[in-house]
Design a protein around this motif. Sequence first.
Motif, PDB file in Angstrom:
ATOM      1  N   UNK B  27       0.845  -1.208   0.000  1.00 56.73           N
ATOM      2  CA  UNK B  27       0.000   0.000   0.000  1.00 56.73           C
ATOM      3  C   UNK B  27       0.878   1.254   0.000  1.00 56.73           C
ATOM      4  N   UNK B 240     -11.060  -8.183   4.938  1.00 53.94           N
ATOM      5  CA  UNK B 240     -11.563  -7.050   5.710  1.00 53.94           C
ATOM      6  C   UNK B 240     -10.758  -6.861   7.000  1.00 53.94           C
ATOM      7  N   UNK B 243      -7.410  -5.257   6.013  1.00 54.92           N
ATOM      8  CA  UNK B 243      -7.486  -3.814   5.750  1.00 54.92           C
ATOM      9  C   UNK B 243      -7.706  -3.035   7.041  1.00 54.92           C
ATOM     10  N   UNK B 247      -5.137  -0.098   8.297  1.00 58.69           N
ATOM     11  CA  UNK B 247      -5.559   1.290   8.505  1.00 58.69           C
ATOM     12  C   UNK B 247      -5.472   1.653   9.983  1.00 58.69           C
ATOM     13  N   UNK B 251      -1.181   3.371   7.450  1.00 59.93           N
ATOM     14  CA  UNK B 251      -0.656   2.813   6.203  1.00 59.93           C
ATOM     15  C   UNK B 251       0.843   3.043   6.108  1.00 59.93           C
ATOM     16  N   UNK B 288     -13.134  -0.594  11.530  1.00 58.58           N
ATOM     17  CA  UNK B 288     -12.656   0.200  10.399  1.00 58.58           C
ATOM     18  C   UNK B 288     -13.369   1.546  10.322  1.00 58.58           C
ATOM     19  N   UNK B 289     -14.712   1.519  10.423  1.00 56.53           N
ATOM     20  CA  UNK B 289     -15.487   2.760  10.351  1.00 56.53           C
ATOM     21  C   UNK B 289     -15.099   3.685  11.508  1.00 56.53           C
ATOM     22  N   UNK B 292     -11.756   5.345  10.856  1.00 56.98           N
ATOM     23  CA  UNK B 292     -11.858   6.383   9.823  1.00 56.98           C
ATOM     24  C   UNK B 292     -12.497   7.642  10.398  1.00 56.98           C
ATOM     25  N   UNK B 296      -8.220   8.832  11.011  1.00 60.61           N
ATOM     26  CA  UNK B 296      -8.008   8.148   9.730  1.00 60.61           C
ATOM     27  C   UNK B 296      -6.542   7.851   9.415  1.00 60.61           C
ATOM     28  N   UNK B 303       0.329   9.707   6.734  1.00 62.81           N
ATOM     29  CA  UNK B 303      -0.489  10.290   5.673  1.00 62.81           C
ATOM     30  C   UNK B 303      -1.949   9.973   5.892  1.00 62.81           C
ATOM     31  N   UNK B 304      -2.809  10.833   5.320  1.00 68.82           N
ATOM     32  CA  UNK B 304      -4.245  10.594   5.398  1.00 68.82           C
ATOM     33  C   UNK B 304      -4.730   9.808   4.222  1.00 68.82           C
TER      34      UNK B 304
END
Lengths: 311, 304
Positions: B27, B240, B243, B247, B251, B288-289, B292, B296, B303-304
């Motif tokens: 990524x 899932x 990821x 996150x 990343x 995850x939600x 974010x 995030x 980095x965003x």
Amino acid sequence: MMELLAGPLAYLVFFLVIALYYALITLGLNLQWGFTGLFNVGVAGFVLVGAYASAILTTPDDPGRIGGFGLPVPVGMVGAMLSAGLFALLVGIPALRLRHDYLAITTFGIAVTLQLVALNLQVLTGGPFGMNFVPRPLYDVLGGQNGWNLAYLLFVAALVLLVWWGLARLTTSPWGRVLRAIREDEAAAAAIGKHAFRFRLEAFVLGSMVMGLAGAVYAHFIGFIAPEDFLPILTFQVWAMLIVGGAGDHRGAIAGAVLVWAIWTGSGMLLDLFVPPEGKAQAAALQVAGIGVALCLVLLFRPTGLLGRRD
Amino acid sequence: MILQQLADGLVLGSIIALGAIGLTLTYAILRFANFAHGEFLTFGAYLALLALGQFQALSTTTFGPLSFGWPLLASLAVAILATGGLALLLDRLLFAKLGRAGVAIAVVMGSFGAALALRNLLFFAFGGEPQYYSRAIQIALPLLPRSVLGGVRVTPDQLAVLGITVLLVIAMHLFLSRATLGRAMRAVAHNPQLATVTGIDVAAVVRWTWIIGAGLAAVAGVFAGLTVQIRPTMGLDLLLPLFAAVILGGIGSPLGAVLGGLIVGVAESLAVPLVGAEYRAAVAFLLLILILLVRPTGLFGERG
């Protein structure tokens, strides 16, 4: 004569209704991807929400689960659009402020989650057995199976035309121009005071509502829905349709949907004819693998779509 | 009970962690979310199964109480090499070409197509039935007696998975902080233009990123096969959580990915008695939600 034509003609009607159901979804995805550049990989999830919402609202009362509320079908369809829009807000608000691949990850996630809910939340969704008795309005009045299918085809065709007309007006309006401006150059759009997040969210929610409506169209046509009707493969089929039709073109989206669905059912029939029953599952896997390879090939060699793009 | 869930969560978490290291590296260095990474796990697991069929005849002794011996380790090596090769092949045929075209999202879409094709080809080749490296039944050893918060029982294989993961994470950390190649990888992740100017061979870094990321994915796949089972959708089911771990960790941060993997694994395991095992995968999505919305950039991200 009628009996002779009933077989193939009836099949053609059935085929076209399903093809136009896909066309509706593809139109929704086209607004998101073709006009706004939003990569939604949870298409199946939004269609699922629409189908289930409409089914819960319109089915007759079932003691085994919450609802059915026995409401009129149009109410179910509006409910389908609203609930799909609500879920689009749920993932859009956290993801659309960030880089575009975050939307891919979150939409992937919500489709997985919704599939789990449909499968396991038996008190609401009927679980793995799905929901039966989704009303098919005016079924008896229109002469049962064949007559009703034909009438439903006309209804879906009108719906596709209406959505097409609405989306075409929207995308040529100032709002649509802003979407394309943001897609092409976000910084420039921001410089003239167009807040990208808001426009993206609007396009994302609107596209998802069209997908939800498509789900309701499916539910009321078949009269029965189950979680396996909305597996991730649905998402890929719709992506293949949009890419073949050429993203950013409403007419292409509809044509792509019908064409890809024809190829899909055609190859499925060939598999049925030539593959022995014990090899069916594996032959179907090969068919799906074919879609994956085709998607990559189109991306590599015809990135603007097979039917071309008018922008 | 709570300690047992914690232990199960750590085993699951170490599998997610190994997969997430590769995902976060690709990524950051290649700048796209690789949806085919889950299929690297599946590919590695099946390749090891295939190799095991060849190596099994050479030796039937296992390492003490473990269910496997040298043949599985040799198969693991084959799986790592083959999965690295697969990643390089995909990069050559697909990702590099799509990346050059300049549309960032085209690479993500390409990885989707590749994932779909790979998963279904594996289904075609091996069928959908779950498979196992060993049919032997392992007895779980009590680490803590029942009197201590319900106690902890783990199988020797689970302990081996945890132990090897710790070793691999330490090795990865030393490699990225000390080795020339590892530092070059971090430089490219941070700023590719600057890295090129300082004379780093970016193409070589990209190659090694694929090999290392896919190799670790193969290890994660074999471990998942060892502690759960081997199925064509095993990688898709882990995507899932992978990821979410990447996150959550931020990343581009391998240590963040490890920590994120452990958190996701433990969270899934702890949530099972609350919401039921069938909603396991939804836990990763909610996490995850939440990340974010709240942070995030993740725990260690820049980095965003």
